[in-house]
Design a protein around this motif. Structure first.
Motif, PDB file in Angstrom:
ATOM      1  N   VAL A 141      -0.858  -4.194  -0.541  1.00  0.00           N
ATOM      2  CA  VAL A 141      -1.154  -3.694  -1.889  1.00  0.00           C
ATOM      3  C   VAL A 141      -1.969  -4.734  -2.663  1.00  0.00           C
ATOM      4  O   VAL A 141      -2.953  -4.401  -3.338  1.00  0.00           O
ATOM      5  CB  VAL A 141       0.148  -3.356  -2.648  1.00  0.00           C
ATOM      6  N   SER A 184      -5.787  -4.320  -3.940  1.00  0.00           N
ATOM      7  CA  SER A 184      -6.109  -4.514  -5.360  1.00  0.00           C
ATOM      8  C   SER A 184      -7.330  -5.415  -5.516  1.00  0.00           C
ATOM      9  O   SER A 184      -8.179  -5.185  -6.380  1.00  0.00           O
ATOM     10  CB  SER A 184      -4.908  -5.119  -6.098  1.00  0.00           C
ATOM     11  N   GLU A 214       4.124  -4.732   3.125  1.00  0.00           N
ATOM     12  CA  GLU A 214       3.475  -3.669   2.353  1.00  0.00           C
ATOM     13  C   GLU A 214       2.944  -4.196   1.022  1.00  0.00           C
ATOM     14  O   GLU A 214       1.843  -3.834   0.593  1.00  0.00           O
ATOM     15  CB  GLU A 214       4.457  -2.521   2.102  1.00  0.00           C
ATOM     16  N   ASP A 215       3.722  -5.071   0.385  1.00  0.00           N
ATOM     17  CA  ASP A 215       3.267  -5.656  -0.881  1.00  0.00           C
ATOM     18  C   ASP A 215       2.014  -6.500  -0.669  1.00  0.00           C
ATOM     19  O   ASP A 215       1.123  -6.534  -1.526  1.00  0.00           O
ATOM     20  CB  ASP A 215       4.376  -6.509  -1.501  1.00  0.00           C
ATOM     21  N   HIS A 234      -2.069   3.145   1.021  1.00  0.00           N
ATOM     22  CA  HIS A 234      -2.697   2.395  -0.073  1.00  0.00           C
ATOM     23  C   HIS A 234      -4.199   2.208   0.166  1.00  0.00           C
ATOM     24  O   HIS A 234      -4.977   2.150  -0.790  1.00  0.00           O
ATOM     25  CB  HIS A 234      -2.021   1.036  -0.233  1.00  0.00           C
ATOM     26  N   GLY A 269      -6.849   3.711  -2.340  1.00  0.00           N
ATOM     27  CA  GLY A 269      -7.716   2.729  -2.983  1.00  0.00           C
ATOM     28  C   GLY A 269      -9.183   3.099  -2.896  1.00  0.00           C
ATOM     29  O   GLY A 269      -9.914   3.033  -3.893  1.00  0.00           O
TER      30      GLY A 269
END
Length: 357
Positions: free
Chosen positions: A268, A272, A264-265, A310, A314
């Motif tokens: 992200v 980004s 998941e990170d 996300h 986003g």
């Protein structure tokens, strides 16, 4: 000859006043509790020194003798009093700066006297001068300042100067891409041959390079994907397959370099990056193909087996409306490969979003 000797004595006097002023400015202030009368007397003597020096210079420049003027200007330049020199705005200063070939001061003189077009031309010439003595960052700064000069008082909007302003704007945009390429090579120099890095640093710092050469000699062979995207955006080139290929590589590289512990990170971090580039290119649809990017992000989310929240958030933050996003997901459901049908999940979430909206 005698006159030159007199002028030499004159500059010696300026030296004395200048050195005394420097010496006094370095002297610690005396406490008013210890000999306040002494402190007042010292202040009365030292404070006017700088003013006296400026008054003497001003009087000298009112003389009709241009040799005296030149002596004063030379002395001020040697002392590094560039700001004070330009502030004089004396009529003879322009001729002196031209005669002594001092473009770094001449453009400031023109700018201060609201001759913005001539200031911009000198700045452009300085930025375009070949040689390793001036770093690329300084060239970019000169070009950016030239654009500011041309926009001042609408100087660049005069018919005869409008073309020059547009040329400057194009030049500064290309120069910034060149700076981006240089920064990328420096930050990733461990990926390249040391000689390649050394030669790139030398050449990129030594001159302004046309955008086509930047692409062919650096962005393409060194696989600088974000730089390639910047070049395509700058040039206005529209090639959907090429742009999609660039974005695919940007996405893959970002995932490969992500050191986050969880899937998941990683998503992200990837989102980004998409948002960061989207802020730059979302106003140019061919450089920021939302539908393609949405599909790519959904595929990565499915592969990582993580939530799509996300991704939705986003793209909404990038200004994509809920209605448009739902349409894009509907299209994705029809075109995406069967093994990635988890894309239906965010469509359902968006439907609920409409109800809440």
């Amino acid at each position: 000859m005698k006159r030159l000797e007199i002028y030499k004595e004159f500059t010696s006097m300026l030296d004395y006043l200048y050195n005394q002023n420097i010496s006094n400015s370095l002297t610690p202030a005396l406490s008013s509790k210890i000999g306040s009368s002494l402190f007042d007397a010292q202040t009365a003597i030292t404070v006017p020194l700088k003013e006296v020096m400026h008054e003497i210079i001003d009087d000298a420049l009112h003389s009709p003798c241009e040799i005296l003027h030149a002596s004063v200007y030379t002395w001020m330049i040697e002392k590094g009093l560039h700001g004070e020199l330009i502030a004089l705005a004396a009529l003879s200063l322009k001729d002196y700066l031209i005669r002594t070939n001092a473009p770094e001061l001449l453009w400031q003189f023109y700018e201060r006297n609201k001759n913005h077009a001539d200031a911009a031309k000198i700045l452009e010439a300085l930025a375009s001068k070949d040689g390793p003595d001036m770093p690329l960052s300084q060239r970019v700064e000169y070009l950016a300042r030239a654009v500011v000069c041309m926009r001042s008082d609408q100087a660049g909007y005069a018919p005869r100067l409008g073309v020059f302003l547009r040329e400057l704007e194009d030049k500064v945009e290309v120069a910034r891409i060149q700076q981006q390429i240089l920064n990328t090579i420096c930050n990733q120099q461990h990926l390249y041959d040391p000689m390649t890095v050394r030669d790139a640093k030398l050449r990129l710092n030594s001159s302004l390079i046309p955008i086509t050469q930047l692409y062919e000699e650096y962005a393409e062979p060194l696989q600088l994907w974000e730089c390639k995207l910047a070049i395509i955006h700058c040039s206005g080139h529209q090639d959907a397959m090429l742009i999609q290929g660039i974005w695919t590589n940007i996405i893959e590289n970002e995932l490969k370099n992500a050191t986050a512990p969880s899937a998941e990170d990683k998503l992200v971090i990837l989102m980004s990056k998409i948002k960061l580039l989207g802020q730059e290119y979302s106003g140019t649809p061919h450089c920021f193909p939302i539908e393609f990017l949405l599909k790519q992000m959904e595929v990565r989310a499915c592969r990582l087996r993580v939530s799509n929240d996300h991704i939705i958030k986003g793209f909404l933050e990038l200004g994509v409306s809920l209605e448009e996003l739902l349409d894009l997901y509907d299209n994705a459901c029809q075109l995406i490969a069967p093994r990635h049908l988890l894309v239906l999940t965010p469509v359902a979430r968006l439907d609920f979003g409409f109800l809440e909206y």
